[in-house]
Design an enzyme around this catalytic site. Structure first.
Site, PDB file in Angstrom:
ATOM      1  N   LYS A 211      -1.143  -9.931   8.194  1.00 24.55           N
ATOM      2  CA  LYS A 211      -1.401  -9.944   6.753  1.00 24.55           C
ATOM      3  C   LYS A 211      -0.970 -11.258   6.108  1.00 24.55           C
ATOM      4  O   LYS A 211      -1.704 -11.835   5.310  1.00 24.55           O
ATOM      5  CB  LYS A 211      -0.698  -8.752   6.110  1.00 24.55           C
ATOM      6  CG  LYS A 211      -1.047  -8.551   4.664  1.00 24.55           C
ATOM      7  CD  LYS A 211      -0.094  -9.326   3.784  1.00 24.55           C
ATOM      8  CE  LYS A 211      -0.534  -9.260   2.334  1.00 24.55           C
ATOM      9  NZ  LYS A 211       0.345 -10.092   1.513  1.00 24.55           N
ATOM     10  N   HIS A 232      -2.118  -2.166  -0.777  1.00 26.03           N
ATOM     11  CA  HIS A 232      -3.068  -1.823  -1.842  1.00 26.03           C
ATOM     12  C   HIS A 232      -4.509  -1.805  -1.327  1.00 26.03           C
ATOM     13  O   HIS A 232      -5.249  -0.850  -1.551  1.00 26.03           O
ATOM     14  CB  HIS A 232      -2.972  -2.835  -2.995  1.00 26.03           C
ATOM     15  CG  HIS A 232      -1.634  -2.857  -3.658  1.00 26.03           C
ATOM     16  ND1 HIS A 232      -1.251  -1.931  -4.592  1.00 26.03           N
ATOM     17  CD2 HIS A 232      -0.581  -3.680  -3.502  1.00 26.03           C
ATOM     18  CE1 HIS A 232      -0.015  -2.188  -4.993  1.00 26.03           C
ATOM     19  NE2 HIS A 232       0.413  -3.251  -4.350  1.00 26.03           N
TER      20      HIS A 232
END
Length: 277
Positions: A211, A232
């Site tokens: 990420k 999210h």
DNA sequence: TAACAGGAAGTAC
DNA sequence: GTACTTCCTGTT
């Protein structure tokens, strides 16, 4: 002080979009930021902007920084008419842009961002700059601090980094600064790599996972196909794209759309928590 | 007012 | 699959 008319740009939205951590609100429509060692103040009123710099500096630094060559209206128009979620996200964050930020600053900032929240990330970055960066004076004598280069971080050492409230992330920062100094992390060559290669090289560094590597690729290298999957966006994809996000339809710029979705989700959370939901 | 619990742009092991 | 550091925020 120069004036510009710019479409598809909203400073408040960009400042709160979680891609940059050094843009500060001075007042209604007034913002300041530090980037590439320079301090800038901006005033926005609709599509009219005032920048506290010369025309020359704007052309050399800020036009690229704000990605003014890219037509965000076109990007927003390309969204699938039947994708009501993405349409809504893009309409909501209409003034979002992907800033073309400094690679080194993005590496350190997104190392700090892991398992962390935005307000604390901002504080950590500010403190790191204040304690390890260089003090300078901007327009009207405003004191600001540059983002510390690798040598300064190595010199500060774990002793200083450990006092900044970074948690377990301090050792990641120290080690990667060492790597940049000794050459096992080569920022110069990283800038010439394609997305896949850059992503792989970044992930080989201690403290950088999938990420964070994607965030660095998107915000520090402007590989707009990078699509960071954070908590999210994972949640969004599960709820709205059970078959996976249609990155193929948005070849090469899915990452930009990710930013609209991320912002939309983030704002919905803060609005609903203010309502007591 | 102050203490408290929950949670946060994930990664290393 | 779990521990990790610390701080921010909302709640009591």
């Amino acid at each position: 002080m120069i004036q510009k008319k710019i479409k598809d740009m909203d400073l408040a939205q960009i400042a709160d979009s979680g891609q940059c951590f050094r843009m500060e609100r001075l007042g209604a429509g007034y913002y300041s930021l530090v980037a590439f060692g320079k301090y800038l103040e901006i005033h926005q009123e609709g599509e009219e902007f005032l920048f506290s710099c010369t025309e020359e500096e704007f052309g050399e630094v800020w036009a690229e920084y704000f990605d003014l060559e890219t037509d965000y209206g076109k990007i927003k128009d390309s969204v699938d008419e039947e994708d009501s979620y993405l349409k809504a996200a893009v309409a909501y964050g209409h003034g979002i842009r992907i800033l073309r930020q400094d690679l080194w600053e993005m590496i350190i900032s997104f190392l700090i961002s892991q398992n962390n929240n935005i307000s604390r990330i901002r504080n950590s970055v500010a403190l790191l700059c204040k304690r390890v960066g260089e003090e300078k004076k901007g327009i009207n004598g405003v004191v600001y601090y540059t983002f510390p280069q690798a040598d300064a971080i190595v010199q500060a050492g774990m002793e200083i980094l450990g006092t900044l409230g970074l948690g377990y992330r301090d050792k990641y920062i120290f080690k990667i600064a060492q790597a940049a100094e000794e050459g096992s992390l080569d920022l110069e060559s990283l800038g010439h790599r394609d997305y896949e290669t850059a992503h792989r090289e970044l992930m080989s560094q201690y403290g950088i996972g999938r990420k964070v590597a994607d965030c660095i690729c998107l915000f520090g290298l402007y590989h707009t196909e990078a699509f960071p999957l954070d908590t999210h966006v994972k949640k969004i994809v599960e709820a709205h794209y059970p078959q996976g996000f249609p990155a193929g339809r948005y070849q090469g710029y899915a990452g930009i759309l990710q930013q609209y979705m991320f912002y939309y989700d983030l704002q919905k959370i803060s609005v609903s928590s203010k309502r007591g939901e």
